[in-house]
Design an enzyme around this catalytic site. Sequence first.
Site, PDB file in Angstrom:
ATOM      1  N   MET A 227      -2.861 118.591  76.542  1.00  0.00           N
ATOM      2  CA  MET A 227      -2.158 117.068  77.400  1.00  0.00           C
ATOM      3  C   MET A 227      -1.913 115.382  77.506  1.00  0.00           C
ATOM      4  O   MET A 227      -1.363 114.957  78.061  1.00  0.00           O
ATOM      5  CB  MET A 227      -2.584 117.610  79.150  1.00  0.00           C
ATOM      6  CG  MET A 227      -1.354 117.276  80.044  1.00  0.00           C
ATOM      7  SD  MET A 227      -2.280 118.039  81.651  1.00  0.00           S
ATOM      8  CE  MET A 227      -1.949 119.768  81.487  1.00  0.00           C
TER       9      MET A 227
ATOM     10  N   ARG B  19      33.695 121.553  79.849  1.00  0.00           N
ATOM     11  CA  ARG B  19      32.252 121.932  80.361  1.00  0.00           C
ATOM     12  C   ARG B  19      33.576 121.228  81.713  1.00  0.00           C
ATOM     13  O   ARG B  19      33.259 121.536  82.690  1.00  0.00           O
ATOM     14  CB  ARG B  19      32.081 120.344  80.352  1.00  0.00           C
ATOM     15  CG  ARG B  19      30.757 120.821  78.466  1.00  0.00           C
ATOM     16  CD  ARG B  19      29.123 119.833  79.378  1.00  0.00           C
ATOM     17  NE  ARG B  19      30.125 118.711  79.063  1.00  0.00           N
ATOM     18  CZ  ARG B  19      28.971 117.783  77.929  1.00  0.00           C
ATOM     19  NH1 ARG B  19      27.865 118.670  78.013  1.00  0.00           N
ATOM     20  NH2 ARG B  19      28.940 116.669  78.069  1.00  0.00           N
TER      21      ARG B  19
ATOM     22  N   TYR C 227      -7.384 123.379  71.232  1.00  0.00           N
ATOM     23  CA  TYR C 227      -7.060 124.552  71.395  1.00  0.00           C
ATOM     24  C   TYR C 227      -6.224 125.844  70.244  1.00  0.00           C
ATOM     25  O   TYR C 227      -5.404 125.018  69.634  1.00  0.00           O
ATOM     26  CB  TYR C 227      -5.792 124.450  72.663  1.00  0.00           C
ATOM     27  CG  TYR C 227      -6.624 123.810  73.895  1.00  0.00           C
ATOM     28  CD1 TYR C 227      -7.256 124.554  74.361  1.00  0.00           C
ATOM     29  CD2 TYR C 227      -6.058 122.406  74.227  1.00  0.00           C
ATOM     30  CE1 TYR C 227      -7.480 123.716  76.221  1.00  0.00           C
ATOM     31  CE2 TYR C 227      -6.107 121.579  75.282  1.00  0.00           C
ATOM     32  CZ  TYR C 227      -7.580 122.395  76.460  1.00  0.00           C
ATOM     33  OH  TYR C 227      -7.834 121.824  77.171  1.00  0.00           O
TER      34      TYR C 227
ATOM     35  N   LYS D 218      22.943 105.828  81.419  1.00  0.00           N
ATOM     36  CA  LYS D 218      22.182 107.281  82.150  1.00  0.00           C
ATOM     37  C   LYS D 218      21.146 107.360  81.996  1.00  0.00           C
ATOM     38  O   LYS D 218      20.739 107.399  80.636  1.00  0.00           O
ATOM     39  CB  LYS D 218      23.528 108.585  81.931  1.00  0.00           C
ATOM     40  CG  LYS D 218      23.347 108.897  80.414  1.00  0.00           C
ATOM     41  CD  LYS D 218      24.703 109.898  80.600  1.00  0.00           C
ATOM     42  CE  LYS D 218      24.874 110.607  79.146  1.00  0.00           C
ATOM     43  NZ  LYS D 218      26.164 110.865  78.535  1.00  0.00           N
TER      44      LYS D 218
END
Length: 362
Positions: free
Chosen positions: A303, A132, A255, A34
């Site tokens: 990023m 669940r 940063y 999956k």
Amino acid sequence: MRQATVCIDHQALQYNLNRVKQLAPTAKIVSMVKANAYGHGVKDCLAALSQSDAFGVACLDEALEIRELGYQQPITLIEGVFAHEEMYIVIDQNLECVVHHKQQVEWLLAHKDAYTAKNLKVWVKLNSGMNRLGFKVDEIIQIIQRLKSEGFNCVLTMHFANADVENHPLNMQQKEQILKVKAACEPILASCCNSAAIFKWPELNFDFVRPGIMLYGASPFTDKSAHDLDIQPVMSFTAEIIALNTIQAGESVGYGSLYVADKETELAIVSVGYGDGYPRAFIQPNFVAINGKHVAVVGRVAMDMIAIDVTGLNLKLNSEVELWGKNRLVDDVATANGTIGYELLCRLSNRPKRKNLSPLEN
Ligand SMILES: *Cc1c(COP(=O)(O)O)cnc(C)c1O
């Protein structure tokens, strides 16, 4: 060219599949692929996992992708179908459903003749405390009896909530429940082991085991590493040094100027960031590996870039940096970032280039 690369080691995948076979020699193996094979790329992974008895996925689209690639093994939809119309595709494509609520049982019964004619198994989900999906003990016994009387080949299935935790009281309760339902429904096939349970409870392997994370060479346990478990990391996530700078005591990098050097420090800037899926959230010191040695990440992850402290290492531009892989385990990066290896593997972005190590023949 910017290099952030994800490389998949097929031989490691096959090694890990063989580990499952050693640990669960009598069970059939439903390899869980999956979420794009836990972020590894389902196409490449299927080639290495083709000796699996079956595959497990979360939805129809994931199953259809496997069929389109030409694999004929049984495929289990671990949450079943989400709408009645999906049953037509399920049967046409020889997929097997989990049923975990009454509506799904009705849908299945409405397609009884076509489903049973193909002898597709139906996986009936016990809710033994995960809370669940699934039916409680009394209800599931009735449902299985009904399905069996209608000619369905049933697999009693269940998922542990704490298989990774030693001595959690719910483990014993969940075990007792599946054994009770199994005894009440004999003869019946059964399946309850994910990776952690495969390692811990060989007596519960039953007919099918459902390994996921261990196939990819990451550990389901917080206190045992991939090396401890004798499984091999499948993914290497690497990038390159694109700049080298020396800063003086009192200067900072990145940063927020989060990291301030306390002495003259050589920094390397590496071409990877959260835009590739490298986590930004570190709560403990984090490291990468260079030539097998751990090197500290300093300052904020951005990023597209990170900074690492390479003082005294004499590295060159374009040197390769392992973000995770065989030397820096994904589970350790996860721990440093307050998460688990599963999440880091699944949430890579599509920016890193994908490569195969040791591609399979044919
Ligand atoms: C994902 C999943 C597994 C595999 O779990 P791992 O911890 O990755 O081994 C097994 N069974 C079910 C139902 C799952 O959803």
